[in-house]
Design an enzyme around this catalytic site. Structure first.
Site, PDB file in Angstrom:
ATOM      1  N   MET A  65      -9.063  -2.050   8.461  1.00 47.30           N
ATOM      2  CA  MET A  65      -8.605  -2.297   9.823  1.00 47.30           C
ATOM      3  C   MET A  65      -7.824  -1.145  10.469  1.00 47.30           C
ATOM      4  SD  MET A  65      -7.609  -6.347   9.305  1.00 47.30           S
ATOM      5  CE  MET A  65      -7.319  -6.650  11.035  1.00 47.30           C
ATOM      6  N   GLU A  66      -7.860   0.045   9.842  1.00 46.33           N
ATOM      7  CA  GLU A  66      -7.054   1.141  10.398  1.00 46.33           C
ATOM      8  C   GLU A  66      -7.730   2.514  10.386  1.00 46.33           C
ATOM      9  OE1 GLU A  66      -5.832  -0.720   7.707  1.00 46.33           O
ATOM     10  OE2 GLU A  66      -4.706  -2.152   8.945  1.00 46.33           O
ATOM     11  N   GLU A  87       0.807  -1.220   0.000  1.00 47.68           N
ATOM     12  CA  GLU A  87       0.000   0.000   0.000  1.00 47.68           C
ATOM     13  C   GLU A  87       0.844   1.275   0.000  1.00 47.68           C
ATOM     14  OE1 GLU A  87      -4.018  -1.620   2.190  1.00 47.68           O
ATOM     15  OE2 GLU A  87      -2.244  -1.358   3.429  1.00 47.68           O
ATOM     16  N   GLY A 124     -12.369  -4.230   2.081  1.00 48.42           N
ATOM     17  CA  GLY A 124     -13.433  -5.142   1.681  1.00 48.42           C
ATOM     18  C   GLY A 124     -14.690  -4.331   1.399  1.00 48.42           C
ATOM     19  N   ASP A 146     -11.709  -7.015  -2.207  1.00 49.12           N
ATOM     20  CA  ASP A 146     -12.548  -8.208  -1.982  1.00 49.12           C
ATOM     21  C   ASP A 146     -13.926  -7.764  -1.505  1.00 49.12           C
ATOM     22  OD1 ASP A 146     -10.591  -7.849   0.603  1.00 49.12           O
ATOM     23  OD2 ASP A 146     -12.631  -8.345   1.185  1.00 49.12           O
TER      24      ASP A 146
HETATM   25  N1  ADE Z   1      -8.912  -5.034   3.960  1.00 54.84           N
HETATM   26  C1  ADE Z   1      -9.136  -5.543   2.747  1.00 54.84           C
HETATM   27  N2  ADE Z   1     -10.149  -6.432   2.770  1.00 54.84           N
HETATM   28  C2  ADE Z   1     -10.569  -6.490   4.063  1.00 54.84           C
HETATM   29  C3  ADE Z   1     -11.571  -7.229   4.724  1.00 54.84           C
HETATM   30  N3  ADE Z   1     -12.337  -8.100   4.072  1.00 54.84           N
HETATM   31  N4  ADE Z   1     -11.732  -7.028   6.058  1.00 54.84           N
HETATM   32  C4  ADE Z   1     -10.942  -6.167   6.714  1.00 54.84           C
HETATM   33  N5  ADE Z   1      -9.968  -5.440   6.139  1.00 54.84           N
HETATM   34  C5  ADE Z   1      -9.792  -5.593   4.813  1.00 54.84           C
END
Ligand code: ADE
Length: 243
Positions: free
Chosen positions: A186-187, A26, A91, A210
């Site tokens: 997640m951040e 990233e 995601g 995703d």
């Molecule tokens: N970053 C990329 N895909 C993710 C997901 N499915 N859950 C949490 N962080 C992500």
């Protein structure tokens, strides 16, 4: 005065922008593009100072998760950053999003904070807030930059962060229902919370790797490079627009 203030001893000096990502993929492309890069260290933290698209930046990889993100944010603000851009993959939660599409944060929440047992709203950090607004000017610049990517949908929406890689449809539906999230990662909200406390403007730019469902792991591994490249392009366009 907030740390982002434009009067006082810092008036006239270049506004330093922190650019952060969680993983190597990233930030690696941005590192390559950085001009006049020099390394700076502070305790366990490391970042590069240089110029990117005409802007003075501190570029750093924080590692995965909210605590890593919050800790490095604090260090970068102490090192003089006066606005913050977080880049990376996410995601999808909004079902309209496909791999490679871009979410620009309208605001950010922590979906794994739950003090409802004491009467607080879901996601509310007692005494600190529930959702932190991104800076409108940074959002507008990121959105305009993202609009230049051919074939990429751009949403300005809510980023839902938690210390969980979301990989099931039931959780994704819950994030949509409970938080009206556009994407999950997640951040971002940890960065948002720290920036909010310091009065420092921020924006989160995420590209979809995703759909946060049962295929999430396979998709994440296959598409992180593609998605991160899109997010990086948006960040570079954003920095160009900041002048
Ligand atoms: N970053 C990329 N895909 C993710 C997901 N499915 N859950 C949490 N962080 C992500």
């Amino acid at each position: 005065m907030s740390a982002a203030g434009s009067s006082g001893p810092e008036a006239g000096r270049a506004l330093v922008t922190a650019v952060m990502g969680a993983m190597r993929e990233e930030v690696a492309r941005l590192e390559t593009a950085l001009e006049g890069a020099s390394e700076e260290r502070q305790g366990p933290f490391r970042w590069l100072r240089g110029r990117l698209e005409g802007a003075e930046v501190l570029l750093a990889e924080c590692g995965i998760g909210k605590v890593n993100a919050a800790a490095l944010t604090q260090a970068l603000l102490a090192a003089g950053a006066r606005r913050l851009v977080f880049t990376g993959v996410a995601g999808a939660v909004d079902p309209a999003l496909r791999v490679g599409d871009v979410v620009v944060s309208r605001d950010a929440v922590q979906h794994d904070v739950d003090v409802t047992g004491l009467g607080y709203a879901l996601g509310e950090v007692p005494g600190t807030g529930t959702a932190w607004d991104a800076d409108p000017a940074l959002v507008a610049a990121a959105r305009a930059a993202a609009a230049e990517l051919p074939g990429v949908k751009v949403l300005v929406g809510r980023v839902a962060s938690g210390d969980t890689f979301v990989a099931d449809a039931a959780t994704t539906e819950r994030l949509r229902r409970d938080f009206d999230a556009a994407c999950t990662e997640m951040e971002g909200a940890a960065v948002a919370q720290v920036c909010h406390r310091w009065g420092v403007p921020f924006v989160i730019v995420r590209s979809v790797s995703d759909s946060a469902d049962h295929d999430a792991e396979v998709s994440f591994r296959a598409f992180t490079e593609v998605a991160a490249a899109n997010a990086d392009r948006v960040v570079r366009g954003l920095l160009r627009r900041l002048g």
